[in-house]
Design an enzyme around this catalytic site. Structure first.
Site, PDB file in Angstrom:
ATOM      1  N   PRO A   1     -29.247  12.744  40.688  1.00  0.00           N
ATOM      2  CA  PRO A   1     -29.499  13.135  42.058  1.00  0.00           C
ATOM      3  C   PRO A   1     -29.674  14.619  42.338  1.00  0.00           C
ATOM      4  O   PRO A   1     -28.861  15.436  41.964  1.00  0.00           O
ATOM      5  CB  PRO A   1     -28.236  12.646  42.764  1.00  0.00           C
ATOM      6  CG  PRO A   1     -27.179  12.667  41.721  1.00  0.00           C
ATOM      7  CD  PRO A   1     -27.846  12.654  40.383  1.00  0.00           C
ATOM      8  N   GLU A   2     -30.729  14.908  43.003  1.00  0.00           N
ATOM      9  CA  GLU A   2     -30.844  16.162  43.725  1.00  0.00           C
ATOM     10  C   GLU A   2     -30.925  15.752  45.191  1.00  0.00           C
ATOM     11  O   GLU A   2     -30.804  14.578  45.510  1.00  0.00           O
ATOM     12  CB  GLU A   2     -32.094  16.937  43.288  1.00  0.00           C
ATOM     13  CG  GLU A   2     -31.982  17.435  41.855  1.00  0.00           C
ATOM     14  CD  GLU A   2     -32.896  18.614  41.571  1.00  0.00           C
ATOM     15  OE1 GLU A   2     -32.894  19.570  42.364  1.00  0.00           O
ATOM     16  OE2 GLU A   2     -33.613  18.566  40.572  1.00  0.00           O
TER      17      GLU A   2
END
Length: 269
Positions: free
Chosen positions: A2-3
Site C-alpha cells: 500500500p501507498e
DNA sequence: CTGAGATCCTGTCTGC
DNA sequence: TGCAGACAGGATCTCA
C-alpha cells in the site's frame, strides 16, 4: 502493498460496513509494528461502525465509542469473506467478525499497526502528520516555505510524512520525473517554479493512481481476495537502463536514504 | 533541532 | 539444487 492510493481503495471497499456492528475479534498474532494492546478486543467488540475514513496512509474506523487506527505497513492487506467461510492464509493476524462477514487483516512482514483510541485526532500517529496531498493546504506557497530550511535531498523530503502525507517510494520517483526535478537536489535549493511543478505533479500522479483503482506494482489483492489488479504506467520506477519515455535518455537507478530511486539524467536537472 | 543509518519482519529473486 | 545476500511499496528509533 500500500501507498496512499491502495489505502484509499481499501478504505472505499470497506464502506459497506458502515452502520454495521463489530460482533467480536480474534487476534492470532499481537506483534505488529507495535504490540496490540491487551484491551483491544474488549474495546471494539459490540461497537457500531459509524464511518470509515482515511488520513495519510491510515484507515480510521469511527466507532460508536472510540476509533480504530489501522496502518497497512509495507505488506498489509485486508480481505472480506463470508462469516461461514473457512479459508485462511498464512499471516492472517486479525479477524473481525460482523453479522455475516468477516474482515481479515493479513500482513506478511508485520510492519503494519492497529490501535484503539478515544481520540483519533490527537493520537501520536496522527497528530503530527502534514497536509493531505490532494487538499488545498498542499500548495506551491506551502512547499516553498517549508522547504527553505531543509538540507536533505528533495526526494527524501517529499516522502517525509510531516511535510506531506501519502507520497511513498514509487510516487516520489514518479512525481519528481513528472516535475523534471533531480531527486538528488538539496531541498532548500529548489525554487518557486520547481515547487509549483512538484505540487502539481504529486497531485496528478496520486489522482491517476486512485482513479485506476489504486494499484501500482506487483500483486495487490482486492478486498474480495482476487488477484486482479491494474498496473499504473510507471515512467521511471523499476525501469533501470530502459529508455526515458520523454527524451529517450537512459533511466538511472541510485540509492537515496537506503531506498531505490529512479530518474532520467537528461530530463531531471 | 536536523539528518543519516539501523531496525523491525518474511518472502522472493539473483548469482555463485 | 543449495545457499548466501540483496532487496521489497513504511516509518520510527537512535545517535552524531
Amino acid at each position: 502493498m500500500p501507498e496512499l492510493p491502495e489505502v484509499e481503495t481499501t478504505m472505499s471497499a470497506l464502506q459497506p460496513f458502515v452502520e454495521k456492528k463489530i460482533v467480536s475479534v480474534d487476534i492470532n498474532n499481537r506483534h505488529l509494528r507495535w504490540k496490540i494492546e491487551k484491551d483491544f478486543e474488549k474495546n471494539i467488540s459490540n461497537k457500531k461502525i459509524i464511518s470509515i475514513t482515511r488520513r495519510a496512509k491510515y484507515i480510521i474506523f469511527n466507532l460508536s465509542d472510540g476509533f480504530i487506527i489501522l496502518h497497512l505497513g509495507m505488506s498489509g492487506n485486508i480481505r472480506i469473506q463470508d462469516l461461514n467461510s473457512n479459508t485462511y492464509k498464512k499471516h492472517d493476524h486479525i479477524i473481525f467478525y460482523l453479522k455475516d462477514k468477516k474482515i481479515i487483516y493479513n500482513d506478511i512482514r508485520r510492519f503494519g499497526s492497529i490501535h484503539f483510541t478515544n481520540n483519533a485526532k490527537d493520537h501520536f500517529l496522527i497528530k503530527n502528520l502534514g497536509p493531505e496531498p490532494l487538499s488545498k493546504d498542499f500548495n506551491k506557497k506551502y512547499l516553498f516555505n517549508i522547504s527553505r530550511n531543509s538540507k536533505t535531498n528533495i526526494k527524501n523530503f517529499i516522502m517525509n510524512q510531516k511535510v506531506v502525507v501519502g507520497v511513498g517510494n514509487i510516487y516520489a520517483s514518479e512525481a519528481l520525473f513528472d516535475a523534471r526535478i533531480n531527486p538528488n537536489n538539496i531541498t532548500n535549493s529548489i525554487n518557486e517554479e520547481d515547487c509549483k511543478r512538484l505540487v502539481k505533479s504529486i497531485k496528478n500522479i496520486l489522482k491517476i493512481a486512485i482513479n485506476m483503482g489504486g494499484t501500482t506494482l506487483k500483486d495487490f489483492y482486492s478486498v474480495d481476495g482476487s488477484e486482479g489488479y491494474f498496473k499504473i504506467k510507471l515512467k521511471v520506477y523499476g525501469r533501470e537502463n530502459e529508455k526515458c519515455k520523454s527524451c529517450r535518455g537512459v533511466i538511472k537507478k541510485i540509492v537515496l536514504n537506503q531506498r531505490s530511486t529512479f530518474y532520467c539524467l537528461d530530463c531531471q536537472k
